[in-house]
Design a protein around this motif. Structure first.
Motif, PDB file in Angstrom:
ATOM      1  N   ARG A 215       0.838  -1.208   0.000  1.00 43.84           N
ATOM      2  CA  ARG A 215       0.000   0.000   0.000  1.00 43.84           C
ATOM      3  C   ARG A 215       0.864   1.245   0.000  1.00 43.84           C
ATOM      4  N   GLU A 216       0.197   2.350  -0.294  1.00 45.12           N
ATOM      5  CA  GLU A 216       0.892   3.634  -0.275  1.00 45.12           C
ATOM      6  C   GLU A 216       0.988   4.148   1.156  1.00 45.12           C
ATOM      7  N   LEU A 217       2.125   4.741   1.476  1.00 50.69           N
ATOM      8  CA  LEU A 217       2.375   5.318   2.793  1.00 50.69           C
ATOM      9  C   LEU A 217       2.745   6.784   2.611  1.00 50.69           C
ATOM     10  N   ARG A 218       3.079   7.442   3.709  1.00 51.06           N
ATOM     11  CA  ARG A 218       3.616   8.797   3.660  1.00 51.06           C
ATOM     12  C   ARG A 218       4.921   8.813   4.452  1.00 51.06           C
ATOM     13  N   ALA A 219       5.821   9.685   4.040  1.00 48.73           N
ATOM     14  CA  ALA A 219       7.122   9.793   4.718  1.00 48.73           C
ATOM     15  C   ALA A 219       7.401  11.247   5.049  1.00 48.73           C
ATOM     16  N   TRP A 220       8.029  11.454   6.186  1.00 41.62           N
ATOM     17  CA  TRP A 220       8.491  12.792   6.589  1.00 41.62           C
ATOM     18  C   TRP A 220       9.985  12.678   6.855  1.00 41.62           C
TER      19      TRP A 220
ATOM     20  N   ASP B  44      18.028  14.846  10.112  1.00 35.62           N
ATOM     21  CA  ASP B  44      18.433  13.879  11.125  1.00 35.62           C
ATOM     22  C   ASP B  44      17.678  12.559  11.061  1.00 35.62           C
ATOM     23  N   MET B  45      16.477  12.563  10.547  1.00 37.33           N
ATOM     24  CA  MET B  45      15.705  11.325  10.590  1.00 37.33           C
ATOM     25  C   MET B  45      14.646  11.279   9.506  1.00 37.33           C
ATOM     26  N   VAL B  46      14.218  10.064   9.218  1.00 39.64           N
ATOM     27  CA  VAL B  46      13.129   9.811   8.277  1.00 39.64           C
ATOM     28  C   VAL B  46      12.096   8.952   8.997  1.00 39.64           C
ATOM     29  N   ILE B  47      10.837   9.362   8.940  1.00 43.69           N
ATOM     30  CA  ILE B  47       9.772   8.606   9.592  1.00 43.69           C
ATOM     31  C   ILE B  47       8.717   8.272   8.542  1.00 43.69           C
ATOM     32  N   VAL B  48       8.304   7.025   8.529  1.00 47.47           N
ATOM     33  CA  VAL B  48       7.290   6.577   7.582  1.00 47.47           C
ATOM     34  C   VAL B  48       6.045   6.163   8.351  1.00 47.47           C
ATOM     35  N   GLY B  49       4.890   6.674   7.902  1.00 49.22           N
ATOM     36  CA  GLY B  49       3.622   6.359   8.559  1.00 49.22           C
ATOM     37  C   GLY B  49       2.562   5.968   7.556  1.00 49.22           C
ATOM     38  N   GLU B  50       1.421   5.603   8.092  1.00 47.74           N
ATOM     39  CA  GLU B  50       0.331   5.127   7.241  1.00 47.74           C
ATOM     40  C   GLU B  50      -0.310   6.252   6.442  1.00 47.74           C
ATOM     41  N   SER B  51      -0.371   7.455   7.022  1.00 50.62           N
ATOM     42  CA  SER B  51      -1.099   8.538   6.375  1.00 50.62           C
ATOM     43  C   SER B  51      -0.536   9.881   6.816  1.00 50.62           C
ATOM     44  N   GLN B  52      -0.957  10.940   6.110  1.00 54.18           N
ATOM     45  CA  GLN B  52      -0.584  12.296   6.492  1.00 54.18           C
ATOM     46  C   GLN B  52      -1.072  12.588   7.915  1.00 54.18           C
ATOM     47  N   GLU B  53      -2.288  12.176   8.224  1.00 52.76           N
ATOM     48  CA  GLU B  53      -2.867  12.468   9.533  1.00 52.76           C
ATOM     49  C   GLU B  53      -2.096  11.763  10.644  1.00 52.76           C
ATOM     50  N   GLN B  54      -1.763  10.505  10.423  1.00 56.58           N
ATOM     51  CA  GLN B  54      -1.023   9.781  11.455  1.00 56.58           C
ATOM     52  C   GLN B  54       0.350  10.400  11.686  1.00 56.58           C
ATOM     53  N   LEU B  55       1.025  10.763  10.608  1.00 58.41           N
ATOM     54  CA  LEU B  55       2.354  11.355  10.755  1.00 58.41           C
ATOM     55  C   LEU B  55       2.279  12.706  11.459  1.00 58.41           C
ATOM     56  N   GLU B  56       1.307  13.539  11.075  1.00 57.20           N
ATOM     57  CA  GLU B  56       1.185  14.857  11.713  1.00 57.20           C
ATOM     58  C   GLU B  56       0.903  14.710  13.204  1.00 57.20           C
ATOM     59  N   SER B  57       0.034  13.779  13.543  1.00 53.64           N
ATOM     60  CA  SER B  57      -0.282  13.567  14.954  1.00 53.64           C
ATOM     61  C   SER B  57       0.958  13.114  15.713  1.00 53.64           C
ATOM     62  N   TRP B  58       1.659  12.151  15.162  1.00 53.68           N
ATOM     63  CA  TRP B  58       2.859  11.608  15.828  1.00 53.68           C
ATOM     64  C   TRP B  58       3.931  12.692  15.988  1.00 53.68           C
ATOM     65  N   LEU B  59       4.160  13.437  14.923  1.00 53.42           N
ATOM     66  CA  LEU B  59       5.219  14.454  14.943  1.00 53.42           C
ATOM     67  C   LEU B  59       4.891  15.594  15.894  1.00 53.42           C
ATOM     68  N   SER B  60       3.645  16.033  15.901  1.00 52.55           N
ATOM     69  CA  SER B  60       3.277  17.143  16.792  1.00 52.55           C
ATOM     70  C   SER B  60       3.356  16.708  18.251  1.00 52.55           C
TER      71      SER B  60
ATOM     72  N   ASN C 178       3.882  21.402  17.729  1.00 53.02           N
ATOM     73  CA  ASN C 178       3.305  21.843  16.456  1.00 53.02           C
ATOM     74  C   ASN C 178       4.247  22.794  15.730  1.00 53.02           C
ATOM     75  N   PRO C 179       4.231  22.777  14.393  1.00 56.14           N
ATOM     76  CA  PRO C 179       5.029  23.759  13.641  1.00 56.14           C
ATOM     77  C   PRO C 179       4.529  25.174  13.929  1.00 56.14           C
ATOM     78  N   ARG C 180       5.399  26.122  13.718  1.00 55.03           N
ATOM     79  CA  ARG C 180       5.027  27.512  13.997  1.00 55.03           C
ATOM     80  C   ARG C 180       3.990  28.013  12.986  1.00 55.03           C
ATOM     81  N   GLY C 181       3.147  28.909  13.470  1.00 50.90           N
ATOM     82  CA  GLY C 181       2.181  29.555  12.589  1.00 50.90           C
ATOM     83  C   GLY C 181       1.217  28.569  11.962  1.00 50.90           C
ATOM     84  N   ASN C 182       0.963  28.793  10.700  1.00 56.13           N
ATOM     85  CA  ASN C 182       0.032  27.931   9.973  1.00 56.13           C
ATOM     86  C   ASN C 182       0.728  26.796   9.229  1.00 56.13           C
ATOM     87  N   LYS C 183       1.998  26.619   9.499  1.00 59.58           N
ATOM     88  CA  LYS C 183       2.751  25.595   8.780  1.00 59.58           C
ATOM     89  C   LYS C 183       2.289  24.197   9.181  1.00 59.58           C
ATOM     90  N   ARG C 184       2.490  23.263   8.255  1.00 59.15           N
ATOM     91  CA  ARG C 184       2.194  21.857   8.512  1.00 59.15           C
ATOM     92  C   ARG C 184       3.458  21.035   8.279  1.00 59.15           C
TER      93      ARG C 184
END
Length: 615
Positions: free
Chosen positions: A172-177, A181-197, A202-208
């Motif tokens: 299946r397709e995944l997403r990577a950030w 220093d590091m590379v993290i692979v997750g199931e979806s954009q939402e899962q990665l954003e949740s894990w990273l935040s 959270n990123p500054r301002g309106n950044k994602r």
């Protein structure tokens, strides 16, 4: 120099003499010592101190040689054996690049008092392994069953990819950030954003967090070393051989990706699921003054307008792929290395902790580490210096709210869990957080306040006792601990507690004085005990909570832990009559008994005497 933390130089020399004597006694074939030059030249990346070369006639009629080698840690560290003039790396399993044979598990222990027998045993195992390899029956099997090890040997660099992906099919397709220093692979954009935040904030301002397409090829069997992809074309061929779905996945990724693609590959080995990774390099950044990619994949085409066929050819070209190790950070791996069936059930549970003091914070810490998926911490108070000796928080949280600080600490440490703090009292929780109480699979109260716990008990009764409430506390001096689980059936908390919060059943009493000590301040009382004494009580409450979450018992019950008798006496206390009768009537099952450690004239005692006589 032999390891001074082991048996010392004398012990090393003595063990070497024992080993040589045993070789002369037990080996039918001749052997000779290796010179320091031979050892250094042959095993450049090892720290071997001594070595012996042993001749061996194999069943195929060929004469082969095995090296027996010991490091400065010998005899605590076990000897290694090597196949001289072996077939090379990744031709036979269990044979490393320099011929060293993998015979024992990483954490294997051997009898350091009998180094000669250990060496003979390992030589015998080496001979049997070589015979098995010559027959060829175990080669493919072991390469597949232990594929993570052989991929590790073949990896291109120390580059490591962190995966929070559920390690299982289908492809299946995944997403990577990634950052520098590091590379993290997750199931979806939402899962990665949740894990990273949760992990980094959270990123500054309106950044994602910017993520990119990645993929998982789930293979029907682990790849053999001969199948390891060397370039993009190999990777595509591997996917095509596996299935149409896997092949289509890589084609789709090529048309979506703007640069190199990270592709995880997973399969079932002997010990369970495993993940390895590759990264294409067709669009890698090369050195340039402006830092831009000189040969982007999309060169010659407008963004997102490159034909799929061209994207495929450019992405999966003759450019090499980077073979990388995967570090699993998925919940199943963190909580039980994929082997604890309880972890997936706990991840679905919600627990509210009311009171985040010395008991509540430690019980919360244990349940978070056990893998409870959703945790809410409730406490209105700030951390103060006297709390530090028994609390999970430290000096950097002084003057800050316990619940919020505890939630922030554990959220950073366990980004795959959902942890939230609430700076409110138990009464405010009842008044304003009804949904939180109703949605909790378990409420744990360790407030030490009868007014708070009496209120919680009343709310529980009024709302039908649909989910269990667990109350935990310790008696003075940490002499006894209690865990009372109130389920749908049986008594409520008040049934066993007096009107002023004194339990009807106590483990200890203090006949000759007060159970508390007074500070030089009006109304401040305490009992001096520390985290060690409290640890038993916290374990009792934590285990009761775990059972409540997993076994779903509906009957109210009471569990008690009692300190050793001498400690109770030392604090001026005594066991109550009720506790004595309970201990006589019931099998406590959890008592700690003490015994004198035996003494004998063991090899270590003999060695120490000899060492002192020489020194």
């Amino acid at each position: 120099m032999p390891n001074p933390a082991g048996f010392g130089e004398l012990g090393f020399k003595k063990a070497v003499l024992q080993l040589e004597a045993r070789l002369r006694e037990a080996l039918p074939a001749p052997f000779r010592r290796l010179s320091s030059h031979e050892i250094g030249a042959t095993y450049r990346q090892r720290r071997f101190e001594r070595g012996w070369r042993i001749d061996m006639l194999c069943s195929d009629g060929e004469a082969r040689q095995i090296d027996l080698l010991v490091s400065p840690a010998f005899p605590l560290g076990y000897p290694r054996t090597a196949l001289v003039d072996g077939p090379g790396q990744l031709v036979w399993p269990h044979v490393e690049h320099d011929g060293i044979l993998c015979l024992l598990p990483i954490m294997a222990e051997v009898d350091a008092d009998d180094p000669g027998s250990v060496a003979i045993h390992l030589i015998g195992r080496s001979a049997r392994l070589i015979e098995d390899l010559l027959k060829g029956e175990i080669i493919e099997r072991d390469f597949r069953e232990e594929f993570l090890t052989y991929w590790f040997y073949a990896r291109d660099a120390k580059f490591k990819i962190t995966s929070i992906v559920d390690p299982g099919g289908p492809s299946r397709e995944l997403r990577a950030w990634r950052d520098k220093d590091m590379v993290i692979v997750g199931e979806s954009q939402e899962q990665l954003e949740s894990w990273l935040s949760r992990r980094f904030g959270n990123p500054r301002g309106n950044k994602r967090f910017h993520t990119e397409p990645a993929g998982l090829l789930w293979l029907s069997s682990p790849p053999l070393p001969a199948d390891y992809p060397h370039n993009g074309a190999d990777l595509l061929a591997l996917a095509k051989k596996e299935s149409d779905e896997a092949y289509s996945l890589l084609i789709d990724l090529a048309s979506k990706a703007q640069k190199d693609i990270i592709v995880l590959m997973g399969a079932e080995g002997r010990g369970g699921s495993g993940l390895i990774a590759t990264m294409t390099t067709s669009g890698r950044k090369v050195s340039s003054r402006d830092g831009k990619i000189q040969e982007p994949l999309s060169k010659g085409f407008a963004p997102n307008r490159m034909p799929k066929e061209v994207a495929t050819l450019r992405t999966y070209s003759a450019a090499p792929v980077v073979k990388a190790e995967v570090s699993r950070a998925d919940p199943r791996w963190i909580h039980g290395r994929g082997k604890d069936a309880r972890s997936m059930r706990l991840l679905q549970k919600t627990v509210t902790f009311v009171g985040c003091g010395s008991v509540g914070s430690s019980v919360a810490a244990k349940l978070v580490r056990a893998g409870v998926g959703n945790c809410h911490f409730v406490d209105p108070e700030d951390l103060d210096w006297p709390n530090l000796g028994r609390h999970e928080l430290g000096a950097d949280s002084i003057g800050k709210n316990k619940a919020l600080e505890l939630a922030a600490k554990f959220q950073r440490a366990f980004p795959h869990l959902a942890i939230e703090g609430h700076e409110v009292s138990a009464q405010a929780l009842i008044d304003g957080y009804r949904e939180l109480l109703e949605s909790s699979d378990l409420v744990i109260s360790a407030t030490g306040s009868w007014s708070a716990e009496g209120a919680l008990n009343r709310w529980h009764l009024v709302n039908g006792r649909k989910k269990p409430f667990l109350y935990g506390w310790t008696e003075s001096y940490g002499a006894a601990g209690h865990a009372v689980l109130i389920g749908a059936d049986g008594g409520c908390l008040r049934c066993g507690i007096g009107g002023t919060g004194v339990p009807h059943f106590l483990g200890c009493h203090w006949p000759e004085g007060s159970a508390t000590i007074e500070e030089p301040a009006c109304g401040n009382h305490f009992t001096p005990y520390g985290a060690v004494e409290l640890g038993f009580v916290n374990d009792l409450i934590s285990e009761t909570a775990l059972r409540a979450l997993l076994e779903e018992s509906t009957l109210s019950h009471h569990r008690i832990w009692l300190a050793p008798i001498q400690r109770i006496k030392d604090s001026g206390g005594a066991i109550t009559e009720a506790m004595t009768q309970l201990a006589e009537r019931e099998n406590p099952g959890g008592q700690i008994w003490e015994r004198e450690w035996c003494q004998s004239d063991c090899p270590s005692c003999s060695f120490a005497r000899e060492y002192r006589s020489v020194a």
